[in-house]
Write a protein that holds these residues in place. Structure first.
Motif, mmCIF file in Angstrom:
data_model
loop_
_atom_site.group_PDB
_atom_site.id
_atom_site.type_symbol
_atom_site.label_atom_id
_atom_site.label_comp_id
_atom_site.label_asym_id
_atom_site.label_seq_id
_atom_site.Cartn_x
_atom_site.Cartn_y
_atom_site.Cartn_z
ATOM 1 N N PHE A 1 0.852 -1.185 0.000
ATOM 2 C CA PHE A 1 0.000 0.000 0.000
ATOM 3 C C PHE A 1 0.884 1.230 0.000
ATOM 4 O O PHE A 1 1.970 1.231 0.592
ATOM 5 C CB PHE A 1 -0.904 0.021 1.242
ATOM 6 N N THR A 2 0.403 2.288 -0.626
ATOM 7 C CA THR A 2 1.126 3.563 -0.606
ATOM 8 C C THR A 2 1.169 4.114 0.818
ATOM 9 O O THR A 2 2.158 4.687 1.243
ATOM 10 C CB THR A 2 0.424 4.597 -1.527
ATOM 11 N N ARG A 3 0.083 3.899 1.538
ATOM 12 C CA ARG A 3 -0.023 4.408 2.906
ATOM 13 C C ARG A 3 -0.873 3.449 3.718
ATOM 14 O O ARG A 3 -1.876 2.940 3.224
ATOM 15 C CB ARG A 3 -0.673 5.790 2.865
ATOM 16 N N GLU A 4 -0.495 3.242 4.956
ATOM 17 C CA GLU A 4 -1.285 2.427 5.882
ATOM 18 C C GLU A 4 -1.549 3.250 7.136
ATOM 19 O O GLU A 4 -0.645 3.872 7.684
ATOM 20 C CB GLU A 4 -0.554 1.129 6.220
ATOM 21 N N ILE A 5 -2.799 3.237 7.561
ATOM 22 C CA ILE A 5 -3.206 4.044 8.712
ATOM 23 C C ILE A 5 -3.838 3.144 9.761
ATOM 24 O O ILE A 5 -4.834 2.474 9.488
ATOM 25 C CB ILE A 5 -4.201 5.140 8.289
ATOM 26 N N ASP A 6 -3.272 3.144 10.960
ATOM 27 C CA ASP A 6 -3.832 2.410 12.086
ATOM 28 C C ASP A 6 -4.922 3.282 12.702
ATOM 29 O O ASP A 6 -4.649 4.361 13.230
ATOM 30 C CB ASP A 6 -2.746 2.112 13.115
#
Length: 140
Positions: free
Chosen positions: A47-52
């Motif tokens: 993924f380009t970005r992962e957000i928790d």
């Protein structure tokens, strides 16, 4: 194309009889491509970005079906007056001073407030709709 993974979330889909569940959401470009439980097979991709989301709630955005976005500058102005007095003696005289550029910047302020409170779209019915439209497009 960018891809975003929102994980460790409580998800509310708004489907009839649906329960809130622990899961994740994947976004590819400008489309939601997955909403569901955590799936190790799906998470093998990059993924380009992962957000928790840290257990916070993810749900569809709110829609504001009646707004006058540029009126942010009149919030709490001359409260507790009868409607006709409020409009004719306080609001209309202030609005008469507005220039198109004022409506543009005040609309942007309103839109920023919408976005911080989960409103993803609005139906605006204020003076100079062209300026509201311009502000909306620029804010995404």
């Amino acid at each position: 194309m960018s891809s975003i993974r929102l994980y460790h979330a409580k998800i509310l889909t708004m489907e009839e009889d649906a329960e809130v569940f622990d899961g994740e959401v994947h976004i590819d470009g400008n489309r939601i491509s997955y909403v569901g439980e955590n799936n190790p097979e799906l998470n093998k991709r990059k993924f380009t970005r992962e957000i928790d989301c840290e257990g916070n709630l993810l749900m569809p955005g709110f829609k504001n079906a009646h707004t006058h976005s540029a009126m942010t500058f009149l919030r709490s102005y001359a409260d507790d007056m009868p409607l006709q007095d409020w409009l004719t003696k306080q609001i209309f005289p202030m609005e008469a001073k507005l220039q198109p550029d004022d409506i543009y910047w005040l609309s942007k302020l309103g839109i920023m407030e919408y976005l911080t409170s989960g409103i993803t779209s609005c139906f605006d019915m204020y003076l100079n709709t062209e300026m509201m439209a311009k502000a909306s497009v620029e804010c995404g």
